[in-house]
Design an enzyme around this catalytic site. Structure first.
Site, short mmCIF file in Angstrom:
data_model
loop_
_atom_site.label_atom_id
_atom_site.label_comp_id
_atom_site.label_asym_id
_atom_site.label_seq_id
_atom_site.Cartn_x
_atom_site.Cartn_y
_atom_site.Cartn_z
N CYS A 1 0.82 -1.21 0.00
CA CYS A 1 0.00 0.00 0.00
C CYS A 1 0.86 1.27 0.00
O CYS A 1 2.00 1.25 0.46
CB CYS A 1 -0.89 0.02 1.22
SG CYS A 1 -1.92 -1.46 1.35
N ARG B 1 5.15 -0.30 -6.09
CA ARG B 1 5.08 -1.11 -4.87
C ARG B 1 4.06 -2.25 -5.01
O ARG B 1 4.07 -3.17 -4.20
CB ARG B 1 4.68 -0.22 -3.68
CG ARG B 1 5.72 0.82 -3.35
CD ARG B 1 5.17 1.83 -2.40
NE ARG B 1 4.85 1.24 -1.11
CZ ARG B 1 5.67 1.27 -0.06
NH1 ARG B 1 6.82 1.86 -0.15
NH2 ARG B 1 5.30 0.73 1.07
N TRP C 1 -3.04 -2.75 -1.62
CA TRP C 1 -2.70 -4.14 -2.00
C TRP C 1 -3.46 -5.00 -1.01
O TRP C 1 -3.18 -4.99 0.19
CB TRP C 1 -1.20 -4.35 -1.88
CG TRP C 1 -0.69 -5.61 -2.50
CD1 TRP C 1 -0.38 -5.82 -3.81
CD2 TRP C 1 -0.41 -6.84 -1.84
NE1 TRP C 1 0.08 -7.10 -4.00
CE2 TRP C 1 0.07 -7.75 -2.81
CE3 TRP C 1 -0.51 -7.27 -0.51
CZ2 TRP C 1 0.45 -9.06 -2.50
CZ3 TRP C 1 -0.14 -8.57 -0.20
CH2 TRP C 1 0.34 -9.45 -1.20
N ASN D 1 -1.65 2.43 5.96
CA ASN D 1 -0.75 1.33 5.57
C ASN D 1 -0.46 0.53 6.83
O ASN D 1 -0.27 1.12 7.89
CB ASN D 1 0.59 1.86 5.06
CG ASN D 1 0.50 2.38 3.65
OD1 ASN D 1 -0.57 2.39 3.05
ND2 ASN D 1 1.62 2.82 3.12
N GLY D 2 -0.35 -0.78 6.68
CA GLY D 2 -0.03 -1.61 7.84
C GLY D 2 -1.17 -2.57 8.14
O GLY D 2 -2.11 -2.70 7.35
N GLU E 1 19.83 -16.40 -7.94
CA GLU E 1 19.33 -15.07 -8.27
C GLU E 1 18.96 -15.00 -9.76
O GLU E 1 17.94 -14.42 -10.13
CB GLU E 1 20.38 -14.02 -7.89
CG GLU E 1 20.03 -12.59 -8.22
CD GLU E 1 18.71 -12.10 -7.65
OE1 GLU E 1 18.11 -12.77 -6.78
OE2 GLU E 1 18.25 -11.04 -8.09
N LYS F 1 15.20 -14.13 -11.04
CA LYS F 1 14.92 -13.00 -11.95
C LYS F 1 14.10 -13.50 -13.13
O LYS F 1 13.13 -12.88 -13.52
CB LYS F 1 16.20 -12.36 -12.48
CG LYS F 1 16.96 -11.45 -11.58
CD LYS F 1 16.28 -10.16 -11.22
CE LYS F 1 15.40 -10.32 -10.02
NZ LYS F 1 15.93 -10.13 -8.71
N GLU G 1 10.41 -14.51 -12.08
CA GLU G 1 9.47 -13.48 -11.63
C GLU G 1 9.03 -12.52 -12.73
O GLU G 1 7.93 -11.99 -12.66
CB GLU G 1 9.98 -12.73 -10.39
CG GLU G 1 11.20 -11.92 -10.56
CD GLU G 1 11.67 -11.30 -9.25
OE1 GLU G 1 10.88 -11.13 -8.32
OE2 GLU G 1 12.87 -10.97 -9.17
N HIS H 1 21.92 -36.10 -8.55
CA HIS H 1 21.06 -36.63 -7.49
C HIS H 1 19.59 -36.32 -7.75
O HIS H 1 18.78 -36.38 -6.82
CB HIS H 1 21.52 -36.06 -6.14
CG HIS H 1 22.95 -36.34 -5.87
ND1 HIS H 1 23.40 -37.60 -5.51
CD2 HIS H 1 24.05 -35.55 -5.96
CE1 HIS H 1 24.72 -37.56 -5.37
NE2 HIS H 1 25.14 -36.33 -5.64
N LYS I 1 6.55 -4.71 -4.46
CA LYS I 1 7.96 -4.32 -4.24
C LYS I 1 8.32 -4.48 -2.77
O LYS I 1 9.41 -4.92 -2.45
CB LYS I 1 8.15 -2.88 -4.70
CG LYS I 1 9.57 -2.34 -4.53
CD LYS I 1 10.54 -3.00 -5.49
CE LYS I 1 11.95 -2.50 -5.35
NZ LYS I 1 12.91 -3.48 -5.92
C1 F6R Z 1 12.95 -10.08 -6.17
C2 F6R Z 1 12.87 -9.21 -5.02
C3 F6R Z 1 12.41 -9.79 -3.73
C4 F6R Z 1 12.99 -9.02 -2.55
C5 F6R Z 1 12.35 -9.51 -1.24
C6 F6R Z 1 12.93 -8.80 -0.04
O1 F6R Z 1 13.45 -9.41 -7.30
O2 F6R Z 1 13.12 -8.03 -5.11
O3 F6R Z 1 12.68 -11.15 -3.65
O4 F6R Z 1 14.37 -9.19 -2.50
O5 F6R Z 1 10.97 -9.30 -1.28
O6 F6R Z 1 12.73 -7.43 -0.13
P1 F6R Z 1 13.63 -6.41 0.65
O7 F6R Z 1 15.00 -6.49 0.09
O8 F6R Z 1 12.99 -5.08 0.43
O9 F6R Z 1 13.60 -6.85 2.09
#
Ligand code: F6R
Length: 623
Positions: free
Chosen positions: A2, A27, A74, A100-101, A482, A486, A489, A505, A618
């Protein structure tokens, strides 16, 4: 997740709120709303789905008025719908609230308010706040909000306006971020500095249980007992256009390209030359503490955890401290033994991730020292840590993290080297070699980015495949994890990462022409084993993309059958992604970039919405 924006001044509040909400889109959200107060009362506008719907609605019927609050939601409590979207109104429709929260005790409050005759219109936790403010409002909005928040348990950043108080906006926080933007004859509130950076570069960063009365001409900050709080304005260090695409098609693409400069900013003042010791300010640790640590735990979520896993490897290797790495959600479940002299390193771009924050608190309760590796200045995790190492990546807008990941890894590398110097745990020559490699990195990263056309060619070959496997060993296993994250997602291709040692395995059963394998095969301690793995994949008709150092003559032909059918994959050379040579322990930093580009271009060729992938937010502020 949010987002909140609010405005009071002489301009049209709804359009300022709308522009702020646009900047918070990254976000993640599924509905949005704006409320404004005019001389005639309170008006709201809400939409489900994209902010384009709000834009159309405001174009068709503008919402005039100099005081307003806006919100992107959200969904957590109740589905995305007009009723559940914010702002929520009090029963008499005179008070509007954005939040928010998550309120832990909203059900009890809802029950007692219902018994008192308040009728609820939504399934949200937030609506209780609007009714509580109405209940306590006797002509002083700040006093009413103060009384209302005394009843709340949980996390909140709240913005509130009232038709009967047209010259003020009230904002309050506990555990959720909130800033007040300072203008000239106008002021703002926001959940994220980026929302209002185009309007001002000066903000007050609000602390837990502080409440603000914001008028056109001033901001009064007090605690909940009305004691005044003195606060110096914080000057936002990045330019107004930092959160713009700057000519790139997508934020993710721009952020990948920002990495060389971000590396320079991240190293500035910390690593000046191979002969200078590394400096770290404000990490809240004494030399004796660093010398005395007997255990280190890295914890984080998602991409940030992959950076933490690089840290697990480096801390052990360079600082010679037994080191573990746990996903934040798992760390709380595992409940590990925390001996005296334990350091917990918490990694987070946003500094607001709910699981990571919980893990931090759990580690502190157990007596660990906590240092966090953070991007967003003054975020909740930063505030609750004993010390902070900021990664200096600048605002990251794309949901898929790229530059923040690389700067997390870089900051952790520097931190581990710093520990190694303080502890004398690593031969000075080794440290000098690594420092030299780090100092070369920004230029090498620039070089890697000039090779983007080669990555695009590889992407064109594989973007229609349904499955992908990423293989690596040692310090680059997190790079493979990673790379796979990427890809999945943003392109929605099913991608897995494995230690190449695990291939035989189980995962080798999946190898077939429709699954491409990205193998990280740079010369170093695990090179021969990686060569063996590539041969095994080719022998089973698996297409291979290899990431190798410039000049490697072996990998392109590894596993290739020169006498076979030239149309068969086993007879074709491996697809190569070349990177400049660096040290083994700095290689994750250079390998990350082409893997980010590969995911980006595959998703682009598939026509996906790269900056806002489905179902993702985000900042994940719920557990
Ligand atoms: C993927 C991504 C997420 C964040 C995760 C933690 O591209 O960005 O996996 O790394 O949600 O977020 P932060 O770093 O903000 O704690």
């Amino acid at each position: 997740m949010c987002g909140i924006v609010g405005y009071i001044g002489d301009r049209e509040a709804s359009s300022i709120c709308f522009s702020g909400l646009r900047r918070l889109e990254y976000r993640g959200y599924d509905s949005a709303g704006i409320a404004v107060v005019t001389g005639k009362g309170l008006t709201t506008r809400k939409v489900v789905g994209n902010l384009n719907n709000m834009e159309t609605s405001l174009d068709e019927a503008p919402l005039p008025g100099p005081l307003g609050i806006g919100h992107t939601r959200w969904a957590t409590h109740g589905k995305p719908s007009i009723e559940n979207s914010h702002p929520h109104l009090s029963q008499n429709n005179k008070i509007a609230v954005v939040h928010n929260g998550i309120l832990d005790n909203y059900q009890e409050l809802r029950k007692s308010l219902t018994a008192e005759g308040y009728a609820f219109r939504s399934q949200t936790d937030t609506e209780v706040v609007a009714h509580l403010v109405e209940k306590y409002y006797k002509g002083d909005l700040r006093a009413a909000v103060c009384e209302a928040v005394r009843q709340l348990h949980g996390a909140f950043a709240i913005g509130c306006i009232c038709a009967d108080s047209p010259d003020e906006m009230i904002a309050v926080r506990r555990f959720s971020p909130l800033v007040v933007g300072i203008g000239d004859g106008e002021n703002y509130i926001a959940s994220d500095m980026g929302a209002i950076r185009a309007e001002t570069d000066r903000v007050y960063v609000i602390d837990d249980d502080e409440i603000c009365k914001i008028t056109r001409d001033g901001v009064e900050i007090t605690d909940l007992d009305c004691n005044p709080v003195e606060r110096e304005p914080y000057v936002i260090p990045w330019p107004a256009d930092a959160a713009q695409k700057g000519g790139y098609k997508k934020f993710m693409h721009k952020e990948i390209h920002e990495q060389p400069d971000a590396m320079r900013a991240c190293m500035a003042g910390r690593l000046n030359s191979v002969d200078d010791p590394i400096h770290f300010e404000n990490i809240g640790l004494t030399v004796d503490e660093i010398k005395g640590f007997e255990k280190v735990i890295f914890t984080a979520c998602g991409t940030a955890m992959h950076a933490g896993l690089v840290g697990r490897f480096l801390m052990d290797k360079l600082a010679r401290i037994p080191t573990e790495g746990d996903l934040a959600a798992e760390l709380q479940v595992r409940d590990p033994v925390i001996p005296k002299n334990t350091l917990c390193v918490v990694v987070s771009q946003s500094g607001e991730t709910a699981d990571t924050l919980e893990a931090l608190r759990a580690m502190k309760r157990k007596g660990a020292k906590v240092v966090s590796v953070i991007n967003v200045v003054d975020s909740s995790i930063a505030r609750e840590s004993d010390g902070v190492a900021y990664i200096q990546a600048g605002p990251e807008i794309s949901v898929a993290s790229t530059k923040a990941y690389s700067m997390q890894v870089l900051t952790i590398e520097l931190l581990c080297l710093y520990f190694a110097e303080v502890r004398g745990s690593c031969p000075p020559d080794e440290i000098r070699k690594l420092k030299a490699a780090l100092l070369k990195l920004p230029k090498q990263a620039e070089e890697v980015l000039t090779r983007e056309p080669d990555v695009i060619e590889v992407a064109k070959k594989y973007y229609e495949k349904p499955n992908a496997l990423y293989l690596a060993r040692g310090v680059n296993l997190p790079s493979a994890m990673e790379g796979a994250l990427k890809l999945k997602e943003i392109s929605y291709i099913h991608a897995e990462a494995y230690s190449a040692g695990e291939m035989k395995h189980g995962p080798i059963a999946l190898v077939e022409p429709n699954m491409f394998v990205t193998a990280i095969a740079c010369e170093g301690p695990t090179y021969d084993e990686m060569v063996g793995n590539i041969m095994e994949i080719k022998a089973r008709s698996g297409p291979v993309i290899a990431v190798s150092y410039d000049g490697d003559e072996k990998i392109p032909q590894t596993g290739v059958d020169p006498g076979g059918d030239p149309t068969d994959i086993t007879s074709q050379p491996n697809d190569m992604i070349w990177v400049p040579r660096t040290e083994e322990l700095t290689s994750p930093l250079i390998i990350a970039i082409p893997l980010q580009l590969l995911a980006y271009h595959i998703a682009d060729l598939r026509g996906e919405d790269i900056d806002q992938p489905r179902n993702l937010a985000k900042t994940v502020t719920v557990k």
